[in-house]
Design a protein around this motif. Structure first.
Motif, PDB file in Angstrom:
ATOM      1  N   GLU A 384       0.834  -1.200   0.000  1.00 23.92           N
ATOM      2  CA  GLU A 384       0.000   0.000   0.000  1.00 23.92           C
ATOM      3  C   GLU A 384       0.873   1.257   0.000  1.00 23.92           C
ATOM      4  OE1 GLU A 384      -2.500  -0.398   3.378  1.00 23.92           O
ATOM      5  OE2 GLU A 384      -3.911  -1.795   2.404  1.00 23.92           O
ATOM      6  N   MET A 385       1.994   1.198   0.750  1.00 20.19           N
ATOM      7  CA  MET A 385       2.918   2.334   0.765  1.00 20.19           C
ATOM      8  C   MET A 385       3.528   2.540  -0.617  1.00 20.19           C
ATOM      9  SD  MET A 385       6.299   2.913   3.178  1.00 20.19           S
ATOM     10  CE  MET A 385       7.146   1.479   2.476  1.00 20.19           C
ATOM     11  N   GLN A 388       0.937   4.144  -2.964  1.00 21.28           N
ATOM     12  CA  GLN A 388       0.718   5.569  -2.734  1.00 21.28           C
ATOM     13  C   GLN A 388       1.819   6.407  -3.366  1.00 21.28           C
ATOM     14  OE1 GLN A 388       0.369   5.966   1.484  1.00 21.28           O
ATOM     15  NE2 GLN A 388      -1.621   4.937   1.590  1.00 21.28           N
ATOM     16  N   ASP A 391       4.928  11.342  -1.694  1.00 20.34           N
ATOM     17  CA  ASP A 391       4.321  12.091  -0.598  1.00 20.34           C
ATOM     18  C   ASP A 391       5.213  13.288  -0.282  1.00 20.34           C
ATOM     19  OD1 ASP A 391       6.384  11.337   1.294  1.00 20.34           O
ATOM     20  OD2 ASP A 391       5.393   9.398   1.431  1.00 20.34           O
TER      21      ASP A 391
END
Length: 425
Positions: A384-385, A388, A391
């Motif tokens: 999931e990281m 994404q 950031d």
């Protein structure tokens, strides 16, 4: 080790690391530019004074700028030695008999119908460059066999371009026959055919020391990859923290380290990461079950913070259920997540263990669950990281990870994008 280093750093703490004053810098540049090495009047002391003028006033040998200067001298001497070996090889080729410098010949028998049964031979001649290109697809041991054909093939198979890698596939094992020690090993590395050596796997029973490591830096100036005990067990002397630290500090072109943690602790691993910093691209570690040396989460965090350009990381260990607790040898989710988050350029991640003792299927499943401290949901969180990606805390840099290989886990990671799949029981 750490205390003396701290004292040495403190001794230079009062020296300004900033750029030299413009006037002093201009004077140093003029002094360097005025050097004429072809002039007999330019002696070693004059050259030394000119180089010392490049350093901040009062700098000692332990100062950062002084270390750069001394490392530059090491690289220069290594390059000069490499040129000498290349010249020796060129002279040997020029002085070789004419037959060794002709195009290399391949002879193939052709079936005949004559009574004597002797057939004709088809001869194919190829340039030496083409022959060398063909030899690149062979292992070192196979190249050695080709060198036994004749003198022409012997000379051709000693081309440095064929010997950029020296490991067990090249016959370097030190098992059986005449044993080699560090002296004979350095003499081997000094041969002209190894002038362009880039990857070296240490053989059995060869002890590395501070002096021998410095000598290795001279005979192997282009060395980029260093391995000891990772791909297979080596007997005899085992490297310690001081040894591997000396290796990475002396062999300044290294980008790849593959090691076994028999006598290397997490302090040694962390010191390697801090010393190599952005130059470390490939790090593979074999945790050792017998000496009970395993990589820790703290060491992984140091790697993540010190090696932003790391592209390949692997950690494996052999597990003996009756000998020790399995959970000590494997990574936790915290350390793995810290590594992936910190090393954004990481492309390949390999984690796994191999069980060396056969157990009942039910016991094996229990041990497997105990050994894999990183559970399925932990890898789901990592994926999931990755999904994404960018950031704000990482300056908009995405993840380069394209392969996650797991061994000994009850699941695998496949696909693009990644997904977790359970293994068939």
């Amino acid at each position: 080790m750490s205390k003396p280093r701290a004292k040495r750093k403190a001794s230079d703490a009062n020296i300004d690391d900033a750029a030299m004053a413009p006037a002093a810098l201009d004077a140093s540049n003029q002094l360097i530019a005025s050097l004429d090495l072809s002039n007999r009047g330019t002696g070693p002391q004059t050259i030394a004074n000119a180089l010392l003028s490049l350093l901040p006033q009062g700098a000692t040998r332990q100062h950062a700028t002084a270390k750069k200067l001394t490392k530059a001298f090491t690289l220069m001497m290594a390059e000069l030695d490499a040129r000498s070996r290349s010249n020796v090889l060129a002279i040997a080729r020029s002085n070789a008999p004419e037959v060794t410098r002709l195009p290399l010949e391949f002879r193939f028998p052709v079936s005949s119908d004559n009574a004597s049964g002797e057939g004709e031979m088809t001869v194919v001649s190829i340039p030496e460059d083409s022959f060398t290109t063909m030899m690149k697809y062979l292992k070192g041991t196979e190249v050695v066999k080709f060198s036994l054909v004749n003198k022409a093939w012997l000379v051709a198979t000693r081309a440095p371009v064929l010997w950029e890698r020296l490991d067990r596939s090249s016959g370097l094992s030190n098992h059986g026959g005449k044993k080699i020690n560090m002296t004979s090993f350095l003499k081997l590395l000094g041969r002209p055919q190894f002038a362009n050596l880039k990857s070296l796997t240490m053989p059995n029973k060869v002890k590395l020391g501070k002096k021998s490591i410095k000598q290795m830096a001279i005979v192997c100036p282009h060395l980029q990859a260093f391995e000891v005990g990772y791909s297979c067990y080596i007997s005899g002397y085992k490297m310690k923290d001081d040894d591997i630290i000396e290796v990475v500090e002396t062999l300044t072109n290294l980008t790849t380290i593959h090691i076994d943690m028999w006598d290397i602790t997490n302090f040694g691993i962390a010191s390697v990461a801090r010393a190599m910093e952005g130059s470390l691209l490939d790090l593979r570690i074999h945790g050792n079950s017998f000496s009970r040396q395993y990589i820790s989460d703290s060491a992984l965090s140091i790697i993540a913070g010190s090696c932003p350009n790391l592209k390949h990381f692997a950690y494996k260990f052999d597990y003996y259920p009756s000998y020790h607790a399995a959970e000590r040898g494997v990574l936790s989710a915290a350390g793995t997540i810290a590594l992936v988050r910190g090393c954004r350029r990481l492309e390949v991640l390999e984690l796994g263990y191999h069980q060396q003792q056969q157990l009942h299927p039910q016991q094996q499943q229990q041990q497997q669950q105990q050994a894999t401290r990183i559970k399925k949901h932990d890898f789901v969180a990592i994926l999931e990281m990755l999904a994404q990606g960018d950031d704000a805390s990482n300056d908009g840099r995405g993840f380069a990870l394209r392969k996650i290989e797991l061994k000994g886990y009850p699941f695998v990671i496949k696909g693009n994008p990644f997904r977790v799949e359970d293994l068939d029981t």
